[in-house]
Scaffold this motif. Structure first.
Motif, PDB file in Angstrom:
ATOM      1  N   MET A   1       0.846  -1.203   0.000  1.00 41.05           N
ATOM      2  CA  MET A   1       0.000   0.000   0.000  1.00 41.05           C
ATOM      3  C   MET A   1       0.876   1.245   0.000  1.00 41.05           C
ATOM      4  O   MET A   1       1.844   1.336   0.730  1.00 41.05           O
ATOM      5  N   GLN A   2       0.525   2.177  -0.841  1.00 41.92           N
ATOM      6  CA  GLN A   2       1.294   3.420  -0.888  1.00 41.92           C
ATOM      7  C   GLN A   2       0.375   4.633  -1.043  1.00 41.92           C
ATOM      8  O   GLN A   2      -0.746   4.511  -1.509  1.00 41.92           O
ATOM      9  N   ILE A   3       0.916   5.760  -0.639  1.00 43.93           N
ATOM     10  CA  ILE A   3       0.135   6.997  -0.718  1.00 43.93           C
ATOM     11  C   ILE A   3       0.403   7.692  -2.042  1.00 43.93           C
ATOM     12  O   ILE A   3       1.515   7.673  -2.562  1.00 43.93           O
ATOM     13  N   LYS A   4      -0.650   8.272  -2.584  1.00 41.14           N
ATOM     14  CA  LYS A   4      -0.503   9.086  -3.800  1.00 41.14           C
ATOM     15  C   LYS A   4      -1.215  10.398  -3.558  1.00 41.14           C
ATOM     16  O   LYS A   4      -2.192  10.445  -2.805  1.00 41.14           O
ATOM     17  N   PHE A   5      -0.748  11.429  -4.208  1.00 38.33           N
ATOM     18  CA  PHE A   5      -1.487  12.678  -4.097  1.00 38.33           C
ATOM     19  C   PHE A   5      -1.261  13.545  -5.320  1.00 38.33           C
ATOM     20  O   PHE A   5      -0.301  13.361  -6.066  1.00 38.33           O
ATOM     21  N   LYS A   6      -2.187  14.425  -5.499  1.00 35.71           N
ATOM     22  CA  LYS A   6      -2.117  15.363  -6.610  1.00 35.71           C
ATOM     23  C   LYS A   6      -2.456  16.717  -6.046  1.00 35.71           C
ATOM     24  O   LYS A   6      -3.389  16.841  -5.259  1.00 35.71           O
ATOM     25  N   TRP A   8      -2.837  21.052  -6.904  1.00 35.19           N
ATOM     26  CA  TRP A   8      -2.959  22.044  -7.961  1.00 35.19           C
ATOM     27  C   TRP A   8      -3.433  23.368  -7.375  1.00 35.19           C
ATOM     28  O   TRP A   8      -3.974  23.419  -6.285  1.00 35.19           O
ATOM     29  N   GLU A 103       4.927  11.478   6.835  1.00 35.99           N
ATOM     30  CA  GLU A 103       3.716  11.281   7.633  1.00 35.99           C
ATOM     31  C   GLU A 103       3.059   9.938   7.334  1.00 35.99           C
ATOM     32  O   GLU A 103       2.527   9.283   8.221  1.00 35.99           O
ATOM     33  N   ILE A 107       2.246   7.112  10.145  1.00 37.70           N
ATOM     34  CA  ILE A 107       0.896   6.675  10.521  1.00 37.70           C
ATOM     35  C   ILE A 107       0.560   5.264  10.039  1.00 37.70           C
ATOM     36  O   ILE A 107       0.007   4.468  10.773  1.00 37.70           O
ATOM     37  N   PHE A 108       0.931   4.959   8.803  1.00 37.37           N
ATOM     38  CA  PHE A 108       0.486   3.683   8.241  1.00 37.37           C
ATOM     39  C   PHE A 108       1.466   2.530   8.430  1.00 37.37           C
ATOM     40  O   PHE A 108       1.087   1.385   8.342  1.00 37.37           O
TER      41      PHE A 108
ATOM     42  N   LYS B   6      -5.704  16.260  -3.537  1.00 36.64           N
ATOM     43  CA  LYS B   6      -6.471  15.033  -3.380  1.00 36.64           C
ATOM     44  C   LYS B   6      -5.474  13.949  -3.044  1.00 36.64           C
ATOM     45  O   LYS B   6      -4.411  13.870  -3.650  1.00 36.64           O
ATOM     46  N   LEU B   7      -5.812  13.163  -2.052  1.00 37.04           N
ATOM     47  CA  LEU B   7      -4.889  12.065  -1.737  1.00 37.04           C
ATOM     48  C   LEU B   7      -5.641  10.759  -1.626  1.00 37.04           C
ATOM     49  O   LEU B   7      -6.822  10.719  -1.289  1.00 37.04           O
ATOM     50  N   TRP B   8      -4.946   9.697  -1.957  1.00 36.80           N
ATOM     51  CA  TRP B   8      -5.586   8.376  -1.940  1.00 36.80           C
ATOM     52  C   TRP B   8      -4.543   7.292  -1.725  1.00 36.80           C
ATOM     53  O   TRP B   8      -3.358   7.510  -1.940  1.00 36.80           O
ATOM     54  N   LEU B   9      -5.029   6.176  -1.292  1.00 40.85           N
ATOM     55  CA  LEU B   9      -4.157   5.023  -1.094  1.00 40.85           C
ATOM     56  C   LEU B   9      -4.248   4.142  -2.324  1.00 40.85           C
ATOM     57  O   LEU B   9      -5.329   3.933  -2.858  1.00 40.85           O
ATOM     58  N   GLU B  10      -3.112   3.638  -2.761  1.00 37.15           N
ATOM     59  CA  GLU B  10      -3.084   2.767  -3.918  1.00 37.15           C
ATOM     60  C   GLU B  10      -2.536   1.399  -3.553  1.00 37.15           C
ATOM     61  O   GLU B  10      -1.736   1.256  -2.639  1.00 37.15           O
ATOM     62  N   GLU B  11      -2.990   0.436  -4.294  1.00 39.90           N
ATOM     63  CA  GLU B  11      -2.440  -0.919  -4.188  1.00 39.90           C
ATOM     64  C   GLU B  11      -2.440  -1.491  -5.601  1.00 39.90           C
ATOM     65  O   GLU B  11      -3.485  -1.530  -6.259  1.00 39.90           O
ATOM     66  N   GLU B  84     -10.107   0.546  11.561  1.00 38.33           N
ATOM     67  CA  GLU B  84      -8.692   0.915  11.639  1.00 38.33           C
ATOM     68  C   GLU B  84      -8.298   1.761  10.422  1.00 38.33           C
ATOM     69  O   GLU B  84      -7.592   2.762  10.554  1.00 38.33           O
ATOM     70  N   LYS B  88      -6.862   5.652  10.569  1.00 40.37           N
ATOM     71  CA  LYS B  88      -5.554   6.041  10.056  1.00 40.37           C
ATOM     72  C   LYS B  88      -5.683   7.050   8.927  1.00 40.37           C
ATOM     73  O   LYS B  88      -4.931   8.015   8.836  1.00 40.37           O
ATOM     74  N   TYR B  89      -6.637   6.801   8.062  1.00 42.62           N
ATOM     75  CA  TYR B  89      -6.810   7.703   6.930  1.00 42.62           C
ATOM     76  C   TYR B  89      -7.180   9.102   7.418  1.00 42.62           C
ATOM     77  O   TYR B  89      -6.644  10.096   6.936  1.00 42.62           O
ATOM     78  N   LYS B  91      -6.614  10.469  10.298  1.00 44.29           N
ATOM     79  CA  LYS B  91      -5.472  11.074  10.985  1.00 44.29           C
ATOM     80  C   LYS B  91      -4.488  11.653   9.962  1.00 44.29           C
ATOM     81  O   LYS B  91      -4.035  12.790  10.074  1.00 44.29           O
ATOM     82  N   PHE B  92      -4.216  10.842   8.961  1.00 44.28           N
ATOM     83  CA  PHE B  92      -3.282  11.254   7.924  1.00 44.28           C
ATOM     84  C   PHE B  92      -3.824  12.438   7.124  1.00 44.28           C
ATOM     85  O   PHE B  92      -3.118  13.433   6.903  1.00 44.28           O
ATOM     86  N   ARG B  95      -3.887  15.722   9.077  1.00 42.33           N
ATOM     87  CA  ARG B  95      -2.536  16.257   9.258  1.00 42.33           C
ATOM     88  C   ARG B  95      -2.047  16.912   7.964  1.00 42.33           C
ATOM     89  O   ARG B  95      -1.463  17.974   7.969  1.00 42.33           O
ATOM     90  N   MET B  96      -2.300  16.258   6.848  1.00 40.88           N
ATOM     91  CA  MET B  96      -1.860  16.791   5.558  1.00 40.88           C
ATOM     92  C   MET B  96      -2.578  18.090   5.213  1.00 40.88           C
ATOM     93  O   MET B  96      -1.970  19.023   4.703  1.00 40.88           O
TER      94      MET B  96
END
Lengths: 113, 113
Positions: A1-6, A8, A103, A107-108, B6-11, B84, B88-89, B91-92, B95-96
């Motif tokens: 699992m990884q974080i992505k963001f965009k 603008w 961060e 957290i994750f 915009k942020l999101w978790l990817e897998e 959970e 976590k999401y 919180k993250f 913070r962001m």
DNA sequence: TCACATTATGCCTTAAACGACATAACGATG
DNA sequence: CATCGTTATGTCGTTTAAGGCATAATGTGA
């Protein structure tokens, strides 16, 4: 699992500036031509021009000093406002990328519960 | 001019979780039903269910404990993993958002040059 | 066993973002 | 004054994501 963001910049609800436009402007600066910059990024001149215009309209500033005619047909160079925008955006974007990863790990990954 | 992100978790390159799904899960938790949650958020049950399924598949976890039949026709409650993830999401994300606004002001507003 | 409100899922439609095509205008250079 | 490669812009097609429609399945309670 990884974080992505965009991220603008917006003005009046419309996208004003983001990563793609930053790369485009940097290519123009390097190559001296919007046409050449578009080619380098693998996009059509039409698309590149449209993005520049959209930003100019949204922010109310000019990004390019352009000329037509002459040896090579003309070209484009960045205005001072364009340089300032690129600089600030890059600074901000880099800082956010760094903070985001830190961060996220905090957290994750390392945090239990 | 304002900053947006915009942020999101990817897998495996696919969206696994983001803000919309967090709101959806929180609504399920509050209302005890995915159908009711979808209605509250103004989306179709089909869309809501699809998002839940997509996250479950991407992350390899179950988000909902579901029942059918009985008084009210059935319902759904959150699994421990879902709680959970939400925690976590949130919180993250919070913070962001905070860091983002602070850095934005620092670089784009107060900074001269 | 019937009714009911829910979960479950395939499929088609629609919206919107994106890029490509075509065409005009420009103007220094030879 | 013709050429050439650039900027400038309207329009149209294409792809892709999002949502809605329809329909099945479930199982408790009356």
């Amino acid at each position: 699992m990884q974080i992505k963001f965009k991220l603008w910049l917006e003005e009046n609800g419309g996208v004003a500036f983001a990563e793609g436009r930053r790369m485009l402007l940097e290519a123009v600066d390097r190559l001296g031509s919007l046409n050449a910059a578009a080619k380098e990024l693998g996009m059509s001149y039409r698309a590149a021009w449209g993005k520049i215009k959209a930003t100019e309209k949204a922010l109310g500033i000019r990004l390019l000093d352009v000329t037509t005619g002459g040896k090579g047909g003309g070209g484009a160079t960045l205005t001072a406002e364009a340089r300032e925008l690129i600089l600030k955006y890059k600074k901000f974007s880099d800082r956010m990328t760094s903070l985001m990863e830190k961060e996220f790990r905090h957290i994750f990954v390392s945090t239990k519960q």
